[in-house]
Write a protein that holds these residues in place. Sequence first.
Motif, PDB file in Angstrom:
ATOM      1  N   LEU A   1       5.367  -5.377   9.233  1.00 27.65           N
ATOM      2  CA  LEU A   1       4.191  -4.706   8.684  1.00 27.65           C
ATOM      3  C   LEU A   1       4.443  -4.272   7.247  1.00 27.65           C
ATOM      4  N   ARG A   2       3.400  -4.368   6.456  1.00 28.35           N
ATOM      5  CA  ARG A   2       3.419  -3.750   5.115  1.00 28.35           C
ATOM      6  C   ARG A   2       2.650  -2.436   5.232  1.00 28.35           C
ATOM      7  N   LEU A   3       3.371  -1.331   5.093  1.00 25.04           N
ATOM      8  CA  LEU A   3       2.758  -0.023   5.273  1.00 25.04           C
ATOM      9  C   LEU A   3       2.249   0.525   3.946  1.00 25.04           C
ATOM     10  N   GLU A   4       1.075   1.127   4.003  1.00 29.06           N
ATOM     11  CA  GLU A   4       0.443   1.702   2.815  1.00 29.06           C
ATOM     12  C   GLU A   4       0.056   3.147   3.121  1.00 29.06           C
ATOM     13  N   LEU A   5       0.595   4.078   2.358  1.00 25.36           N
ATOM     14  CA  LEU A   5       0.305   5.508   2.519  1.00 25.36           C
ATOM     15  C   LEU A   5      -0.756   5.921   1.510  1.00 25.36           C
ATOM     16  N   THR A   6      -1.818   6.562   1.974  1.00 26.70           N
ATOM     17  CA  THR A   6      -2.888   7.015   1.078  1.00 26.70           C
ATOM     18  C   THR A   6      -3.203   8.482   1.350  1.00 26.70           C
ATOM     19  N   GLY A   7      -3.672   9.179   0.333  1.00 25.30           N
ATOM     20  CA  GLY A   7      -4.055  10.576   0.489  1.00 25.30           C
ATOM     21  C   GLY A   7      -3.563  11.394  -0.689  1.00 25.30           C
ATOM     22  N   PRO A   8      -3.758  12.710  -0.616  1.00 22.77           N
ATOM     23  CA  PRO A   8      -4.382  13.420   0.509  1.00 22.77           C
ATOM     24  C   PRO A   8      -5.898  13.285   0.514  1.00 22.77           C
TER      25      PRO A   8
END
Length: 270
Positions: free
Chosen positions: A245-252
């Motif tokens: 998986l290619r993980l993508e963190l977004t936020g806040p």
Amino acid sequence: MSTSTELAPAATDAVWLHGVTTGVAPGTLAGIVGIAGTPVRAVPAAGLVAVVSDAPLTEYGEEALRRNLEDLTWLEQTARAHHAVVAALSRAAVVVPARLATVHSDDDRVTRVLVERRDEFAGTLARLADRDEWGVKGYVVPGPPPPAAEPTGGGGGAGAAYLRRRRAQLTAREEGQQIAADAAAAVHTALAGYAAAARRHAPQDRRLSGASTAMALNGAYLVDRDRVDHFADLVRGLADRHPQLRLELTGPWPPYSFVAEPAPAVGGSA
């Protein structure tokens, strides 16, 4: 003696609810533009404050709103305007975001909602204090294609060879999808164990995500603000452990995923 009855002028605006908070500092709402370019304002009641903007009935009345919600361009513009208000409020105070298209007939109805749901709003505000929503999306990383060489002792001619290739391709695809699904489940479990609360949403279609590969994980996580750095480290570590998986963190983000809202009210007495 003749008498005459004065009719009250017909309402021209409904009231669009952006969110509920315990209070906003003087000047916080100044300059924030709500729906249809109208300024936002506060409606206080029961120790709470509803942040609203006036919405012309010609565009946001019951029939007009139902029609406009089918217009994707209108919907996107309206969602952006609503989110901009909620995001501005979230930077200044704890806020319970309202669902898109929560429209009430007037300020009196908004006041009644605050009074009737006071305990629910107060409990949600307490739960959201000093926390933000973070999103983690997991996109499938394609594996190597199946070998092109024919299985030993195949036989059966060109047609049989083609069927064997197709069978190998389909098997590899199914195996890849299962591996990605297992990885997505493991990532979500690990992140949910660290967050104060977690939600796993349906994966977005590629046309919406804009990604070149399928989405296997679309998670939302309510994270304490003083633990965000550790949460980001955990995401990076999980990405290393699950190269499928290619993980993508977004936020806040404002905590939309962690607010239990009833169905949005359209038009009259919501």
